[in-house]
Structures are given as structure tokens and as C-alpha cells.
Design a protein around this motif. Structure first.
Motif, PDB file in Angstrom:
ATOM      1  N   SER A 198       1.253 -15.891  -0.120  1.00  0.00           N
ATOM      2  CA  SER A 198       0.846 -14.430  -0.311  1.00  0.00           C
ATOM      3  C   SER A 198       0.303 -14.002   0.956  1.00  0.00           C
ATOM      4  N   ILE A 199       0.521 -12.793   1.265  1.00  0.00           N
ATOM      5  CA  ILE A 199       0.068 -12.134   2.414  1.00  0.00           C
ATOM      6  C   ILE A 199      -1.012 -11.012   1.885  1.00  0.00           C
ATOM      7  N   LEU A 200      -1.927 -11.229   1.990  1.00  0.00           N
ATOM      8  CA  LEU A 200      -3.235 -10.158   1.688  1.00  0.00           C
ATOM      9  C   LEU A 200      -3.665  -9.303   3.026  1.00  0.00           C
ATOM     10  N   TYR A 201      -3.215  -7.761   2.760  1.00  0.00           N
ATOM     11  CA  TYR A 201      -3.629  -6.937   3.905  1.00  0.00           C
ATOM     12  C   TYR A 201      -3.826  -5.591   3.350  1.00  0.00           C
ATOM     13  N   HIS A 202      -4.390  -4.630   4.294  1.00  0.00           N
ATOM     14  CA  HIS A 202      -4.614  -3.363   3.926  1.00  0.00           C
ATOM     15  C   HIS A 202      -4.429  -2.523   5.148  1.00  0.00           C
ATOM     16  N   ILE A 203      -4.138  -1.256   5.113  1.00  0.00           N
ATOM     17  CA  ILE A 203      -4.160  -0.490   6.333  1.00  0.00           C
ATOM     18  C   ILE A 203      -5.588   0.387   6.488  1.00  0.00           C
ATOM     19  N   GLU A 204      -5.745   0.547   7.855  1.00  0.00           N
ATOM     20  CA  GLU A 204      -6.925   1.128   8.326  1.00  0.00           C
ATOM     21  C   GLU A 204      -6.682   2.543   8.049  1.00  0.00           C
ATOM     22  N   LYS A 205      -7.826   3.476   7.193  1.00  0.00           N
ATOM     23  CA  LYS A 205      -7.782   4.819   7.036  1.00  0.00           C
ATOM     24  C   LYS A 205      -7.256   5.640   8.450  1.00  0.00           C
ATOM     25  N   SER A 206      -7.866   5.159   9.426  1.00  0.00           N
ATOM     26  CA  SER A 206      -7.890   5.945  10.688  1.00  0.00           C
ATOM     27  C   SER A 206      -6.608   5.874  11.216  1.00  0.00           C
ATOM     28  N   LYS A 207      -5.817   4.866  10.905  1.00  0.00           N
ATOM     29  CA  LYS A 207      -4.683   4.583  11.539  1.00  0.00           C
ATOM     30  C   LYS A 207      -3.373   5.077  10.701  1.00  0.00           C
ATOM     31  N   ALA A 208      -3.742   5.471   9.449  1.00  0.00           N
ATOM     32  CA  ALA A 208      -2.652   5.709   8.425  1.00  0.00           C
ATOM     33  C   ALA A 208      -1.737   6.939   8.976  1.00  0.00           C
ATOM     34  N   THR A 209      -2.343   7.925   9.766  1.00  0.00           N
ATOM     35  CA  THR A 209      -1.152   8.929  10.344  1.00  0.00           C
ATOM     36  C   THR A 209      -0.249   8.359  11.375  1.00  0.00           C
ATOM     37  N   GLU A 210      -0.750   7.451  12.190  1.00  0.00           N
ATOM     38  CA  GLU A 210      -0.183   6.963  13.241  1.00  0.00           C
ATOM     39  C   GLU A 210       1.258   5.921  12.765  1.00  0.00           C
ATOM     40  N   SER A 223      -3.979  -4.131  16.461  1.00  0.00           N
ATOM     41  CA  SER A 223      -4.256  -2.937  16.909  1.00  0.00           C
ATOM     42  C   SER A 223      -3.192  -1.671  16.449  1.00  0.00           C
ATOM     43  N   ARG A 224      -2.196  -2.184  15.519  1.00  0.00           N
ATOM     44  CA  ARG A 224      -1.371  -0.964  14.967  1.00  0.00           C
ATOM     45  C   ARG A 224      -1.930  -0.560  13.574  1.00  0.00           C
ATOM     46  N   GLY A 225      -3.129  -0.910  13.239  1.00  0.00           N
ATOM     47  CA  GLY A 225      -3.922  -0.242  12.112  1.00  0.00           C
ATOM     48  C   GLY A 225      -3.618  -1.224  10.601  1.00  0.00           C
ATOM     49  N   PHE A 226      -3.137  -2.450  11.066  1.00  0.00           N
ATOM     50  CA  PHE A 226      -3.125  -3.363   9.638  1.00  0.00           C
ATOM     51  C   PHE A 226      -4.117  -4.355   9.712  1.00  0.00           C
ATOM     52  N   GLU A 227      -4.896  -4.595   8.801  1.00  0.00           N
ATOM     53  CA  GLU A 227      -5.751  -5.758   8.782  1.00  0.00           C
ATOM     54  C   GLU A 227      -5.185  -6.865   7.870  1.00  0.00           C
ATOM     55  N   ILE A 228      -4.770  -7.984   8.257  1.00  0.00           N
ATOM     56  CA  ILE A 228      -4.603  -8.984   7.478  1.00  0.00           C
ATOM     57  C   ILE A 228      -5.659  -9.838   7.039  1.00  0.00           C
ATOM     58  N   GLU A 229      -5.950  -9.667   5.569  1.00  0.00           N
ATOM     59  CA  GLU A 229      -6.980 -10.157   5.016  1.00  0.00           C
ATOM     60  C   GLU A 229      -7.119 -11.795   4.994  1.00  0.00           C
ATOM     61  N   ALA A 230      -6.036 -12.356   4.446  1.00  0.00           N
ATOM     62  CA  ALA A 230      -5.698 -13.661   4.228  1.00  0.00           C
ATOM     63  C   ALA A 230      -4.138 -14.109   4.307  1.00  0.00           C
TER      64      ALA A 230
END
Length: 258
Positions: free
Chosen positions: A85-97, A153-160
Motif C-alpha cells: 500500500s502506498i499512502l500519499y497526499h497532494i500539497e494544496k499549494s501544488k495542486a494547480t501545478e 518537489s512535485r507536490g506529492f507527499e508520500i506518507e508511508a
């Protein structure tokens, strides 16, 4: 009257070109007008937009889970099947990019390819058995860190990265079980040997105590003390009301009941 009708028509025409979208919690909105992405994202809530010129794209920024099944290479050249399982989320500030540069198919475009490459690179440094034992957390952490170096750096945060199920080759399973059984037997034998050593030490200490006590007693039994205790025994016997016949030489009395 004509002016009123004309204004009413204009209002109705304008209203017919507007629509409303509701951006729910855990999402942000990205506005695209005539093909151009607005650099500012839209917070959750109701938004009006021109249906002919503008499109509101909803981008999830909550934690997402990707389930992946793949075969990972090991250091000894084996293929280990794993459910991850890959848990991740997108940073709000990078959503448009992300929408403008990658698109909404970012999972298959960037996250999964980076994961597969990172996972293979990391597991190739470990033995197959390490993926099934206590090194699993270390491997998961290494894969996560490798992914973050590439797409952080592309706006993805890999949580686990969670290795939920590991299927080792059948022969390796048997070898690991035999090794574990051998280790348990060795630990059990060490415990038995330690217990026996402690028991032997206890007996040695007990024997030394008895020996020392006997030595002290024997050293204290001089002829004078033996004679004195004999006399004392005669004296105690003489106090008895029962008739007794005592035969002795003053050192070792023999008591005979009549």
C-alpha cells in the motif's frame, strides 16, 4: 418596456451560461478558463463559473491509498511477490501545478512508475528473507525516502509504504522455518545448560557448607569435651525416675532398659 425586456433577456442569457459546483472537504478546485490554468486553487465551498469558458477540476488533497501487487527482486536474485500500500497526499499549494504539468492521471503517470523503480532499487540490496523479518520496516522506509527524493518537489507527499503481504519462494519458506526452529532449539538448550550449571553450583555450595560445618565440629571435639559431655549424659540419666542399667567405662555409656 422594450428596455426591461432586453435587460431581462440579457440576465436570463447570462444566468444560462453560469453553473455552480460544490468543492467538498478534502478537495481543492483548480479553475481552467479557455485552456489556461488559474495559479490559485479554490478552497472547499460552492463556486459559480461560466460553463462555456471555464471548467472547475476537483483535486483530492486528503490521504489516498494505492494498492499494488508486484514481484520485487532480492539480493540473491529471487523474485518475491508482495502486496503493498502506498499512502500519499497532494500539497494544496501544488495542486494547480500538478493539474497543469501532469494532469489528473498522476497516479499512473508519475507515482506508480517512481514507486516500482524505487522499490526494485531498494529490495535488490536485501536478502529475500529480510523482507519477511524485522528488516521490513527498514525496507519500507527506504522505499518511501527514495520516492520522496524524486517526486517530493512535485507536490506529492508520500506518507508511508506498507508491505502488507510477502510471498517468499516455497523452498525459502522451508529454509527460514528450519532456521527458526534451530534457533529456538539452541535457545532452549542454552536455558537447560544454564539451569544445570546453577543447580550444580547450588550443590557445590551446599556440600562445601556441610564439609565446613563437619570440620568445625570435628575440630571442636577434643577428648576432654567428649568426656565432659559423657558425664553430663550420665547426670541426666540419673535424674530419670525409671530404673536403668548403665554399663560404660566413663566415656561411652550403654543404656539398657530393664
Amino acid at each position: 418596456m422594450k428596455t426591461i425586456l432586453r435587460n431581462a433577456c440579457i440576465i436570463l442569457l447570462a444566468a444560462s451560461t453560469l453553473s455552480c459546483v460544490t468543492i467538498r472537504q478534502g478537495n481543492v478546485g483548480v479553475k481552467r478558463t479557455l485552456g489556461k490554468i488559474d495559479p490559485d486553487f479554490m478552497e472547499p465551498g460552492a463556486r459559480l463559473y461560466n460553463i462555456f469558458a471555464t471548467k472547475i477540476i476537483t483535486v483530492p488533497v486528503r490521504t489516498e491509498n494505492i494498492e499494488v501487487t508486484l514481484e520485487l527482486p532480492s539480493k540473491e536474485g529471487l523474485n518475491v511477490k508482495a502486496d503493498i500500500s502506498i499512502l500519499y497526499h497532494i500539497e494544496k499549494s501544488k495542486a494547480t501545478e500538478i493539474v497543469g504539468e501532469i494532469g489528473m492521471d498522476y497516479e499512473s503517470t508519475i507515482i506508480l512508475p517512481v514507486f516500482r523503480a524505487s522499490a526494485a532499487d531498494v529490495t535488490a540490496k536485501y536478502m529475500a528473507k529480510d523482507m519477511h523479518t524485522g528488516n521490513r520496516f527498514e525496507i519500507e522506509t527506504a522505499i518511501k525516502e527514495q520516492m520522496m527524493k524524486i517526486i517530493g518537489s512535485r507536490g506529492f507527499e508520500i506518507e508511508a509504504v506498507l508491505m502488507k503481504s510477502i510471498q517468499l519462494p516455497q523452498g525459502l519458506y522451508k529454509a527460514i522455518e528450519e532456521k527458526l526452529e534451530a534457533e529456538q532449539d539452541a535457545q532452549r538448550m542454552e536455558f537447560i545448560l544454564l539451569k544445570e550449571k546453577q543447580e550444580a553450583l547450588r550443590r557445590t555450595i551446599e556440600a562445601e557448607g556441610i564439609r565446613d560445618a563437619n570440620q568445625i565440629i570435628s575440630e571442636g571435639l577434643t577428648p576432654q569435651i567428649i568426656q565432659y559431655q559423657t558425664i553430663e549424659a550420665y547426670r541426666e540419666l540419673s535424674k530419670s525416675p525409671n530404673a536403668k542399667l548403665i554399663i560404660g567405662n566413663g566415656q561411652q555409656p550403654i543404656l539398657l532398659e530393664p
